[in-house]
Design an enzyme around this catalytic site. Sequence first.
Site, PDB file in Angstrom:
ATOM      1  N   SER A 206       4.294   7.430  10.200  1.00  0.00           N
ATOM      2  CA  SER A 206       4.341   6.698   8.933  1.00  0.00           C
ATOM      3  C   SER A 206       5.038   7.551   7.882  1.00  0.00           C
ATOM      4  CB  SER A 206       2.925   6.381   8.476  1.00  0.00           C
ATOM      5  OG  SER A 206       2.200   7.569   8.349  1.00  0.00           O
ATOM      6  N   ARG A 207       5.454   6.886   6.824  1.00  0.00           N
ATOM      7  CA  ARG A 207       5.840   7.602   5.623  1.00  0.00           C
ATOM      8  C   ARG A 207       4.570   7.908   4.827  1.00  0.00           C
ATOM      9  NH1 ARG A 207      11.106   7.723   4.706  1.00  0.00           N
ATOM     10  NH2 ARG A 207      12.474   6.227   5.746  1.00  0.00           N
ATOM     11  N   ALA A 208       4.717   8.806   3.848  1.00  0.00           N
ATOM     12  CA  ALA A 208       3.577   9.130   2.986  1.00  0.00           C
ATOM     13  C   ALA A 208       3.077   7.869   2.298  1.00  0.00           C
ATOM     14  CB  ALA A 208       4.006  10.141   1.936  1.00  0.00           C
ATOM     15  N   THR A 210      -0.287   8.131   0.324  1.00  0.00           N
ATOM     16  CA  THR A 210      -0.818   8.789  -0.886  1.00  0.00           C
ATOM     17  C   THR A 210      -0.563  10.294  -0.837  1.00  0.00           C
ATOM     18  OG1 THR A 210      -2.950   9.008   0.215  1.00  0.00           O
ATOM     19  CG2 THR A 210      -2.658   7.082  -1.173  1.00  0.00           C
ATOM     20  N   SER A 211       0.085  10.789   0.196  1.00  0.00           N
ATOM     21  CA  SER A 211       0.295  12.228   0.358  1.00  0.00           C
ATOM     22  C   SER A 211       1.702  12.615  -0.111  1.00  0.00           C
ATOM     23  CB  SER A 211       0.119  12.606   1.830  1.00  0.00           C
ATOM     24  OG  SER A 211       1.222  12.152   2.587  1.00  0.00           O
ATOM     25  N   THR A 215       5.134  12.455   8.238  1.00  0.00           N
ATOM     26  CA  THR A 215       6.029  13.006   9.256  1.00  0.00           C
ATOM     27  C   THR A 215       7.397  12.323   9.193  1.00  0.00           C
ATOM     28  OG1 THR A 215       4.262  13.724  10.706  1.00  0.00           O
ATOM     29  CG2 THR A 215       6.359  13.248  11.762  1.00  0.00           C
ATOM     30  N   ASP A 268     -11.078   3.077   3.173  1.00  0.00           N
ATOM     31  CA  ASP A 268     -10.679   3.432   4.530  1.00  0.00           C
ATOM     32  C   ASP A 268     -11.954   3.752   5.291  1.00  0.00           C
ATOM     33  OD1 ASP A 268      -9.127   4.021   6.700  1.00  0.00           O
ATOM     34  OD2 ASP A 268      -8.423   5.959   5.959  1.00  0.00           O
ATOM     35  N   SER A 276      -7.146   0.836  13.181  1.00  0.00           N
ATOM     36  CA  SER A 276      -5.765   1.009  12.738  1.00  0.00           C
ATOM     37  C   SER A 276      -5.022   1.994  13.641  1.00  0.00           C
ATOM     38  CB  SER A 276      -5.778   1.496  11.286  1.00  0.00           C
ATOM     39  OG  SER A 276      -4.506   1.943  10.892  1.00  0.00           O
ATOM     40  N   LYS A 300     -10.432  14.619   4.484  1.00  0.00           N
ATOM     41  CA  LYS A 300     -10.982  13.262   4.567  1.00  0.00           C
ATOM     42  C   LYS A 300     -12.411  13.303   5.086  1.00  0.00           C
ATOM     43  CE  LYS A 300      -7.251   9.948   5.161  1.00  0.00           C
ATOM     44  NZ  LYS A 300      -6.523   9.086   6.094  1.00  0.00           N
TER      45      LYS A 300
END
Lengths: 519, 519
Positions: A206-208, A210-211, A215, A268, A276, A300
């Site tokens: 995935s793209r960021a 909330t970070s 990767t 989450d 997910s 987390k």
Amino acid sequence: MNAPLQIRRVGIDTWRENVAYLHRDCPVVRAAGFQALSKVEIHANGQTILAVLNVVDDERIVSNCELGVSEDAFARLAVQEGHEARIQHAEPPHSIAALHRKIAGERLGRDELMAIIRDIAEARYSKVELAAFVVATNQTELDREEVLYLTEAMIAAGRRLDWRSVVGSGPVVDKHCIGGIPGNRTSMLVVPIVAAHGMLCPKTSSRAITSPAGTADTMEVLAQVELPFERMVQIVRDTHACLAWGGTADLSPADDILISVERPLSLDSPGQMVASILSKKIAAGSTHLVLDIPVGDSAKVRSMAEAHRLKKLFEYVASHLRLQLEVVISDGRQPIGRGIGPVLEARDVMQVLQGDPQGPDDLRQKALRLAGRMIEFDPDVRGGQGYQIARDILESGRALAQMEAIIEAQGRTLNPPPLGALQAELVADEAGVVLAMDNQRLARIARLAGAPQVPGAGLDLLKKLGDRVQKGELLYRIHAQFEADLQFARDLALKGSGISLGSDEAWARAANLSRGFSL
Amino acid sequence: MNAPLQIRRVGIDTWRENVAYLHRDCPVVRAAGFQALSKVEIHANGQTILAVLNVVDDERIVSNCELGVSEDAFARLAVQEGHEARIQHAEPPHSIAALHRKIAGERLGRDELMAIIRDIAEARYSKVELAAFVVATNQTELDREEVLYLTEAMIAAGRRLDWRSVVGSGPVVDKHCIGGIPGNRTSMLVVPIVAAHGMLCPKTSSRAITSPAGTADTMEVLAQVELPFERMVQIVRDTHACLAWGGTADLSPADDILISVERPLSLDSPGQMVASILSKKIAAGSTHLVLDIPVGDSAKVRSMAEAHRLKKLFEYVASHLRLQLEVVISDGRQPIGRGIGPVLEARDVMQVLQGDPQGPDDLRQKALRLAGRMIEFDPDVRGGQGYQIARDILESGRALAQMEAIIEAQGRTLNPPPLGALQAELVADEAGVVLAMDNQRLARIARLAGAPQVPGAGLDLLKKLGDRVQKGELLYRIHAQFEADLQFARDLALKGSGISLGSDEAWARAANLSRGFSL
């Protein structure tokens, strides 16, 4: 059914919600008594979609004989502008009855969750209905059978890849981290190592959200990551691996839609996380997965007990879906590596691959251990030998060669983004030992500096846990491209750097606590 | 903070959600990394509002140096188009932390609910966040203290009327029904009766949300109901009463906003119902309230036990807020009166006021009993005398005169809408006694016929519970204005009329059941 209207594409990106725009003076609005936020059925071109109605008072957006549709709805209808459409009051999607049962605290069965997820994947839920589902499944925790059914339903709602024509009955391996640790770019080391061992590792990331970097954002510093599906498959055939963005592959599309409301609500739950992650991996054709759960005060997962509960839930669902799963519980007390932000993290990765002594050893060690566990999925490797094999692959340069092959196959980035030229330095205002690092704080500072939208922005950490620091010594450097960003990031860092210093004794006590990390 | 943009009013009615529209090529979008559905803060004219971002690809909606705002947001900013505005990432509203605690199943305190409701009333919550609140307070039932706090918070968030300058320490009376029973237009009889007795009864009503007619829709057949606030106050001073639409008075605005998501979700928990009704009544300045809870198989409340639980909750909250409350539990087994739909219901009301023997006796009796209870709030009236006084007022024509005065004061409707000219008749396909009437089914048929958007559409019931029917005899007539509507309504009625017939013995058994209605 009302008189036909002309479809007009309204260039508004409603982020996976179908929105219909009708003029307040449109005869259909008046006759049918449509109100703002009414749910309507649109029939055009043999298709039927559900949409939420916005009433418009501006002829420039839609005239009173037009039916405006948002970009998502226009794409779903697959018609030309001007095509005839009819509109009528919509009945709620059938699965809303099951949603109401969940809101009332009942347990849902396989068929009910399947119906809900199918309606979600087909864009039949409004944002409000999606939020209701996310909250209802968060508040009364889903039990483990429900999580299993939810995962199955999410897999069934999308495309499912099958690599058997490439690997026969051999393993298709993957790794995943539940997230929350800045700089944790082990995938970009693990994938080339494992592929160099000859295993198939088609990694989508995935793209960021909330970070400061995902990767996919970091890999994009080096190579293209938005690959058409057929091209991605060809690259995996050629190189045994890829490091691509997962958004184009239509794997578990209901998951993408649910995330669009989980993200703004910052919700989450364990059940949603498990469904997910596992739905995406199984849909991508993985047969073997190493899952990394970092534990730390600002990760987390905050306690070992919580990590073990989550581990059992992952294991339960994976075993019923015939996914071979190894869960590792890792040290999540601080960022991994030195860089935080796409360009800086890519630098760390390449240093490790190149055997550069400047390369961060924690990133190297963590990647080797994870790769070792994956290599042990190979039936010909004895238990305990994986780490050694991974290290040999890295030290021999075969991992670097494999990475270069992946980069070439995906398409090397011609003009790599530069490191942010503007810099600010954060120094220690007292002497001491680094006792704690706040992952969330450091991530937030890096985001304010511009990451990931500005790939060269972020933090470069000079000190890590247990390091001794003199007063005035550099803790980290902030990189940015824009002055305003640099100032925002520096201001937040000055209010609280995210790095706590203390005495040697305090560090000795903290370091001696047995934490039980499995990695 | 980013560079300034020009405000542009985007004529889209987003129904109480602030939406910001930015072009995808706007430098602010690119630099700040705004995504669709990002929450943003808009600063203009010394105001700050929160809005949800929609990304736009069409220059006709906004250019790349404009900040488009939805009608709601434009009204809230109170600026001219072209005014300079700045935009930045928004932190979530402070009360979101309390929302998360509620989602986690915790009990909220007074301050937390106050903060949530204030943020909601000030339009700081997105639709998704509103849905989260509604589901979270629905799923784990609010306890009675939480319902009290919620009610207090909803009152505090809006305007509160004070009639003491008109009535001194005298009572300000009101009545309310929790809804669900078609044709139940007792307010239009009770208000003139009670006002004719000299009591102050400033009644504000809603329009139909899911029913074929609200009191405001029905009153509008006879008079204007959308009255500016000051004019409404003057009418109450002059006539001791009004029958106005409540939407313009800014009473409990958070309630209106919450309803905008409760309605599409069809969620209405006891706690939300109690807070919604009592906050509106107390904000309107009522000191005494008669509350009608109809019970029946197709009513909102299906059992006596449920009705009593709801009654206790209403009583608990009312007593802490010093509202004198009388709850009556009434017969909700069938519609009240004969007409369903604005014009038909207004006809029933006027027949009763005019003493017309055609007037439906059940509507007359129920209104007299409710009015009697309200009249007994008068300290000079002995317990038990209210009904007699109400009947005298009705039979003497004083109630009719009072109604005419209210109609004149609000402004008589000059061209009253006609009864729908198209008709269809539904006849019995067997002989028998009417054993049951399905409120929801009958309401749905009336809505399909066009009510309330077409005021003259609806049903005219010729038979009620216990009536004997011959095969082929008329059960009800459907009225509509448009052929398509008539056909939809007739088709549904032919699939199931909503009226069940049976034997004399079955009716005798049903009629002999003691139901314990208090009215």
